[in-house]
Scaffold this motif. Structure first.
Motif, short mmCIF file in Angstrom:
data_model
loop_
_atom_site.label_atom_id
_atom_site.label_comp_id
_atom_site.label_asym_id
_atom_site.label_seq_id
_atom_site.Cartn_x
_atom_site.Cartn_y
_atom_site.Cartn_z
N ARG A 64 0.85 -1.19 0.00
CA ARG A 64 0.00 0.00 0.00
C ARG A 64 0.89 1.24 0.00
NH1 ARG A 64 -4.14 -1.92 4.83
NH2 ARG A 64 -5.68 -2.93 3.48
N VAL A 65 0.45 2.26 -0.70
CA VAL A 65 1.21 3.51 -0.74
C VAL A 65 0.28 4.68 -0.43
CG1 VAL A 65 2.52 5.11 -2.18
CG2 VAL A 65 2.92 2.65 -2.37
N PHE A 66 0.70 5.51 0.50
CA PHE A 66 0.06 6.81 0.73
C PHE A 66 0.99 7.89 0.20
CE2 PHE A 66 -1.90 4.17 3.97
CZ PHE A 66 -3.22 4.57 3.95
N SER A 67 0.46 8.82 -0.57
CA SER A 67 1.30 9.90 -1.10
C SER A 67 0.79 11.25 -0.62
CB SER A 67 1.31 9.88 -2.64
OG SER A 67 0.13 10.47 -3.15
N ALA A 68 1.72 12.18 -0.50
CA ALA A 68 1.39 13.60 -0.32
C ALA A 68 2.49 14.37 -1.04
CB ALA A 68 1.33 13.98 1.15
N HIS A 69 2.20 15.58 -1.45
CA HIS A 69 3.23 16.31 -2.18
C HIS A 69 3.69 17.53 -1.39
CE1 HIS A 69 0.69 19.69 -3.79
NE2 HIS A 69 -0.28 18.79 -3.78
N VAL A 70 5.01 17.70 -1.40
CA VAL A 70 5.62 18.78 -0.62
C VAL A 70 5.87 20.02 -1.47
CG1 VAL A 70 8.07 18.25 -0.96
CG2 VAL A 70 7.28 19.07 1.26
N ASP A 71 5.76 19.89 -2.79
CA ASP A 71 5.93 21.07 -3.64
C ASP A 71 4.67 21.93 -3.61
OD1 ASP A 71 4.76 18.84 -5.20
OD2 ASP A 71 4.73 20.29 -6.85
N THR A 72 4.86 23.22 -3.79
CA THR A 72 3.74 24.16 -3.72
C THR A 72 3.68 25.02 -4.98
OG1 THR A 72 5.01 26.01 -2.76
CG2 THR A 72 4.17 24.34 -1.23
N LEU A 73 2.67 25.84 -5.01
CA LEU A 73 2.60 26.88 -6.03
C LEU A 73 3.75 27.87 -5.83
CD1 LEU A 73 -1.21 27.67 -5.73
CD2 LEU A 73 -0.12 26.13 -7.37
N GLY A 74 4.10 28.56 -6.88
CA GLY A 74 5.15 29.57 -6.82
C GLY A 74 5.33 30.20 -8.18
N ALA A 75 6.51 30.70 -8.45
CA ALA A 75 6.78 31.34 -9.74
C ALA A 75 8.27 31.31 -10.01
CB ALA A 75 6.25 32.77 -9.74
N MET A 76 8.64 31.72 -11.21
CA MET A 76 10.04 31.91 -11.58
C MET A 76 10.18 33.26 -12.26
SD MET A 76 10.92 28.09 -13.08
CE MET A 76 12.70 28.20 -13.01
N VAL A 77 11.38 33.80 -12.19
CA VAL A 77 11.65 35.05 -12.89
C VAL A 77 11.66 34.79 -14.39
CG1 VAL A 77 13.33 36.89 -13.27
CG2 VAL A 77 12.99 35.96 -10.96
N LYS A 78 10.81 35.52 -15.12
CA LYS A 78 10.73 35.35 -16.57
C LYS A 78 11.63 36.34 -17.30
CE LYS A 78 7.43 35.05 -20.41
NZ LYS A 78 8.02 36.09 -21.27
N THR A 79 11.58 37.59 -16.89
CA THR A 79 12.46 38.61 -17.47
C THR A 79 12.82 39.64 -16.40
OG1 THR A 79 10.58 39.98 -18.19
CG2 THR A 79 11.49 38.45 -19.81
N ILE A 80 13.95 40.29 -16.61
CA ILE A 80 14.32 41.44 -15.79
C ILE A 80 14.04 42.67 -16.63
CG2 ILE A 80 16.17 42.59 -14.52
CD1 ILE A 80 17.54 39.85 -14.30
#
Length: 346
Positions: A64-80
């Motif tokens: 049996r496997v229980f999963s949860a995810h530790v990654d979240t919403l966010g963003a990256m720099v697209k341009t300066i």
């Protein structure tokens, strides 16, 4: 059952305090590894950085496997920009208006951290009037104003900020005396805290498991491929512990464990759902069954990748999902109770 609520809250507070947008999860995985080391529980880290804990049971063949995810919403720099401000590209699916005015951190490739605020390109009604009010909240109309004296692209680049740097939103975590938890990223850090406490509870109470049970902490769920690989061989049942989504015309609740019958990837396994519901009824666990038309999970990713699994999806109800979210300790403990009961079920 006698759960240590303070311990669950401690795990949750610590996990929420560590920024971990998709693709930037090493620090949070390191925290979980240290907690597992304290529990003297063995684990492995997959090639793409997910965490896999295995607790042996009497039956080693059908896992049996229980999963949860530790990654979240966010963003990256697209341009300066020429002004020194930053344009962004989102990580995960959220409404741009939900991050307007939010404080954030920019994590550079060379390990530096800078703070800023996410605003629209017309943030003041005193200057832009109705243009500010009516501006469409889309990627190209949002920018990060850095908390640095920068006046040009060159000024910003001199700080070491570059395209591709990660942007982490302020979680703004609050625990109320009435049992509510308000924070960004309860999706899915509430579930990660639940699974971490589940492992601790099973270990400290010497609970015998009828099946070898694994706990899979994925790190790319918000971008769709979290549990698409590295699932233990001979896994028969895969339960994604994510969240319910209370809201308009939904059945879910912040005060119960929510059991998903169907989401955008289709229906979850009927026999597994029946087991979960029967356990709730037998043990007086508050539960809600619901359908989420704009939702997918680690279980969805596993099925799309071709794994032959019976899948389920459960979790505490999280209000305002993918925004500034809220849940209640009642829903968290109901979810925990169902997981621990299921772990002991033949």
């Amino acid at each position: 059952m006698n759960y240590n609520i303070s311990e669950i809250k401690k795990y949750l507070k610590n996990i929420l305090s560590i920024a971990s947008p998709s693709g930037f999860t090493e620090e949070i995985i390191d925290y979980l590894k240290k907690e597992l080391d304290n529990l003297k529980v063995s684990y492995q880290v997959t090639n793409k950085g997910a965490l896999l804990v295995t607790l042996p049971g009497e039956n080693h063949t059908n896992k049996r496997v229980f999963s949860a995810h530790v990654d979240t919403l966010g963003a990256m720099v697209k341009t300066i920009k020429s002004s020194g401000c930053l344009s962004i590209t989102p990580l995960g699916g959220f409404m741009m208006n939900s991050i307007e005015g939010e404080n954030c951190l920019i994590k550079t490739l060379n390990g530096k951290t800078y703070s800023g605020t996410i605003q629209t390109i017309k943030p003041s009604v005193h200057i832009s009037g109705d243009d500010a009010r009516n501006l469409k909240r889309i990627d190209e109309n949002m920018e990060i104003i850095l908390d640095e004296k920068v006046f040009s692209k060159e000024d910003t680049k001199s700080l070491g900020i570059e395209v591709g740097d990660f942007v982490c939103f302020d979680a703004r975590t609050v625990f109320t005396n009435s049992g509510f938890v308000k924070s960004r990223h309860l999706d899915d850090k509430a579930s990660v805290a639940i699974l971490l406490y589940t492992i601790k509870y099973i270990k400290e109470n010497s609970i015998k498991l009828p099946y070898t049970t694994c706990f899979y902490i994925s790190n790319y769920e918000e971008v769709g491929h979290g549990a698409s690989s590295s699932i233990p061989s001979n896994t028969k049942e895969f339960i994604s512990v994510d969240m319910g989504a209370p809201g308009l015309d939904q059945n879910s609740s912040e005060y119960a464990v929510c059991i998903c019958a169907k989401d955008s990837s289709g229906p979850y396994d009927l026999s597994l759902r029946k087991k979960l519901v029967d356990l709730c009824v037998k043990n007086n666990i508050d539960y809600k069954i619901d359908i989420y038309p704009h939702y997918g999970s680690d279980a969805s990713a596993a099925l799309r990748a071709g794994w032959d699994l019976k899948t389920g999806l459960i979790g505490t109800g999280v209000f305002s999902s993918h925004g500034y979210e809220r849940t209640h300790m009642d829903g968290i403990t109901a979810t925990l109770d169902l997981i621990i009961k299921y772990c002991q079920t033949e």
